[in-house]
Design a protein around this motif. Structure first.
Motif: not given
Lengths: 322, 371
Positions: A254-255, A279-282, A317-320, A322, B294, B301-304, B307, B333, B337
């Motif tokens: 991701h990074y 990538f946790e905070d908005i 969009s911060n979509d992964s 993953a 936070m 990890f948020k994207p995981l 998903q 978010e 999503k």
């Protein structure tokens, strides 16, 4: 306690009996030269038995005297009536008085002392009396050092392997210990770096259900270690990055993706796109530096144009993948 | 409960609740003036977390019986109220946050039930909707073996129309509750996980099949139901496994009686990691791709997370399109999503859940004023 000063035949002393030996092996050549030049300043302490003597303190002095061919040696003799635990305390105090004991010697002291006490409280009281303090956790750690393989003990003595690291490596199977030791011997990472590297390797091995040895012998790691163009510091850096990617593959990807996309935006030096922490905070943030109105306007133009960029839209969009 | 040590606060030694419990426990009690000696004994042991699971202390709750759920401002909380019946748990889930929440952890059961019931009366008399549960600092039903207090609670809740009780468990100790008059004011809820995770990490809990079977029996007795997929774990094959659990769930119960399903991926305070590593060296769950959230807790990890949530939600929607799904401690978010909406669109998560209990539990709409 009474000591009798007496010169005895070296052959009457059993130098094989190491019941009270607490010092780690060291070269005796220099000591032998010194004794040859100036004589024996501090006589060893020995204990009389019915058919000779055993050494309580002064093993290296005796080895040195024997090496230079002395037949007799002036000694301080403890009576046969003195209990073994008290002889051990004499050995400890005599060594502690003359020099700073290293960690392995401290461990030997504690291990030998522990054999005389079955109750933990009594043991700790005696440990405290000989000046080792009463921190039970630290004492327990020290006690484990004598159980480590000689290579790890050597790592501690040479300063390459801190005690906490040695104790952790000591829990690994033997096949895993040596590759790690070689890795650290070659790189000399700091304590924090060693902790980080060990954690990443250990956790990756758990995730992959693979041995630590296999992780350390991964081709990517071997390539880093064998790269002749990398300095020691570069190798440490590359190793940490590589291990991080192995331990956190999705986060790393991701990074990497963020960095590739950000690079494609071709932002000028003075504008930075900052992702949310972990990538946790908005919310992404941007920073820009300018020192004139003209530069400010130029930055604004760049920022405005970003909203048309596909890469920028993808980033925020911060979509992964993953 | 497999108890090794049993202590009683001497100030409540004559309580009828204590008398009843004493008769059910075979080991002799030790009477203590304060819990300090118990804490000292636990902290001196090699494994206070394990010993705490075998040490019961009967005492009074000297603090509040009804507490707010300890959510944090960074993530959306359901504003559930906790009814504080006791602490810790005799089951032994490797991931349990209670292992690091109490210092030291200890099975404490509060016997001043009259004060607890007075606190509940206070809630009932406010004439505002309240969702109250006992399964935050302990499992709701593990205590039934020593004192069947849920019967009293179910009965109290059945006689009012402003609050619902949620009994959340991993046990199947429901037989004595099936014939009770509950008036649908008690929601029987189970924490669910994949068979792999139950087998590997949820020691001494009921099997998935047993939990679902117990839910089916409660449904047959007219109880509304709820299910909590929390904590959800990410591991190879997890998506398929969670989808299987969902299909199995709706083979046992009908969607119409499910008040809500909550989802929450594994999160923990950093201190828990070394406890898991020490107590459960074969368990690999602390080695996920976690980041520090936070609120200071470690989270995937948020994207995981997003998903996996998407896959689970798609399966729930397939099996039960109208069941309300919510996230425990996630941000907007993730809501957007994974679920396609934000709680704020409906007035907030508490309002969404209040509407659920209104629909399923017969709470009058005029009292939809949860705070």
């Amino acid at each position: 306690m009474q000591f009798e000063a007496k010169t005895v035949s070296i052959d009457s002393i059993d130098i094989e009996d190491t019941s009270f030996k607490i010092s780690t092996p060291k070269q005796i050549d220099e000591l032998a030269h010194s004794i040859e030049r100036t004589g024996l300043l501090t006589p060893p302490i020995i204990k009389a038995l019915h058919n000779g003597y055993i050494i309580i303190s002064g093993f290296h002095r005796l080895y040195a005297c024997k090496k230079i061919g002395w037949k007799n040696i002036e000694s301080r003799i403890i009576s046969p009536d003195v209990k073994d635990v008290d002889c051990l305390k004499v050995a400890i105090l005599d060594n502690a008085y003359n020099r700073q004991m290293n960690l392995i010697e401290k461990s030997i002291v504690l291990t030998k002392l522990a054999s005389f006490y079955s109750a933990e409280d009594e043991f700790i009281t005696n440990v405290n009396e000989i000046g080792f303090g009463d921190n039970l956790n630290y004492i327990k750690k020290l006690l484990k050092l004598t159980t480590l393989i000689p290579e790890l003990q050597h790592g501690i003595l040479s300063g390459v392997t801190p005690m906490t690291i040695a104790l952790e490596i000591g829990t690994y199977d033997k096949e895993s210990m040596f590759p790690i030791l070689r890795l650290f011997e070659g790189l000399h990472p700091t304590l924090n770096q060693q902790k980080e590297i060990l954690t990443l390797i250990r956790e990756t091995s758990k995730i992959r259900n693979s041995s630590i040895e296999n992780i350390v012998k991964d081709q990517q790691i071997l390539d880093i270690m064998n790269n002749p163009d990398f300095s020691r510091v570069q190798k440490i850096k590359e190793l940490r990055v590589c291990l991080h990617k192995m331990r956190y593959p999705h986060i790393s990807r991701h990074y990497d993706r963020f960095n590739v996309l950000t690079h494609r935006l071709k932002l000028p030096e003075k504008i930075k796109l900052i992702p949310p922490e972990n990538f946790e905070d908005i919310g992404f943030s941007m920073s820009m530096k300018f020192d004139s109105l003209q530069e400010f306007e130029s930055c604004l133009k760049v920022l405005t144009s970003l909203s048309d960029s596909l890469e920028f839209k993808t980033i925020i969009s911060n979509d992964s993948a993953a | 409960m497999q108890l090794k040590r049993f202590y009683i606060d001497f100030t409540i030694a004559e309580s009828p609740v204590v008398e009843s419990i004493r008769n059910r426990i075979s080991i002799p009690p030790t009477y203590v003036e304060s819990p300090d000696s118990i804490y000292e004994m636990l902290l001196k042991s090699d494994d206070p977390v394990s010993l705490g699971k075998k040490t019961l202390f009967l005492t009074q709750n000297r603090g509040a019986f009804i507490r707010e759920c300890p959510g944090t401002s960074h993530y959306t909380c359901c504003s559930y109220k906790i009814l504080h019946i006791g602490t810790y748990c005799s089951m032994d889930c490797a991931y349990c946050i209670l292992q690091s929440y109490f210092h030291p952890p200890l099975l404490q059961y509060f016997v001043n039930h009259n004060e607890l019931l007075d606190s509940l009366n206070g809630i009932f008399s406010r004439k505002k909707i309240a969702r109250i549960g006992t399964g935050e600092f302990t499992d709701s039903l593990i205590w039934e073996q020593i004192f069947p207090f849920s019967e009293t609670l179910i009965s109290r809740f059945s006689g009012q129309t402003y609050a619902v009780l949620e009994l959340k468990t991993k046990t199947i100790q429901i037989d004595h509750l099936l014939d009770m008059k509950h008036n649908r004011k008690t929601i029987m809820a189970w924490s669910l996980n994949t068979e792999k995770m139950i087998h590997e990490t949820e020691n001494r809990t009921a099997s998935l099949w047993a939990r679902l079977n117990a839910a089916r029996r409660c449904e047959a007795s007219g109880y509304p139901l709820a299910f909590h997929f929390d904590p959800i774990f990410i591991y190879p094959g997890c998506e398929r496994d969670y989808q299987n659990v969902i299909r199995l769930l709706f083979k046992h119960v009908s969607p119409e009686n499910v008040v809500w399903i909550s989802l929450g991926t594994f999160r923990y305070m950093p201190d828990l990691k070394w406890i898991i590593e020490r107590r459960f060296p074969r368990v690999i769950l602390p080695y996920g791709e976690f980041i520090k959230g936070m609120d200071g807790k470690m989270r995937y990890f948020k994207p995981l997370r997003i998903q996996l949530y998407k896959k689970i939600i798609a399966e729930i929607k397939k099996c039960a399109p109208d069941v309300v799904i919510y996230f425990c401690m996630e941000d907007d978010e993730v809501w957007q999503k994974a679920l396609g909406c934000s709680p704020s669109e409906f007035g907030g998560l508490p309002q969404i859940l209040d509407a659920c209990v209104s629909k399923h539990c017969g709470i009058e709409k005029t009292v939809l004023e949860s705070d």
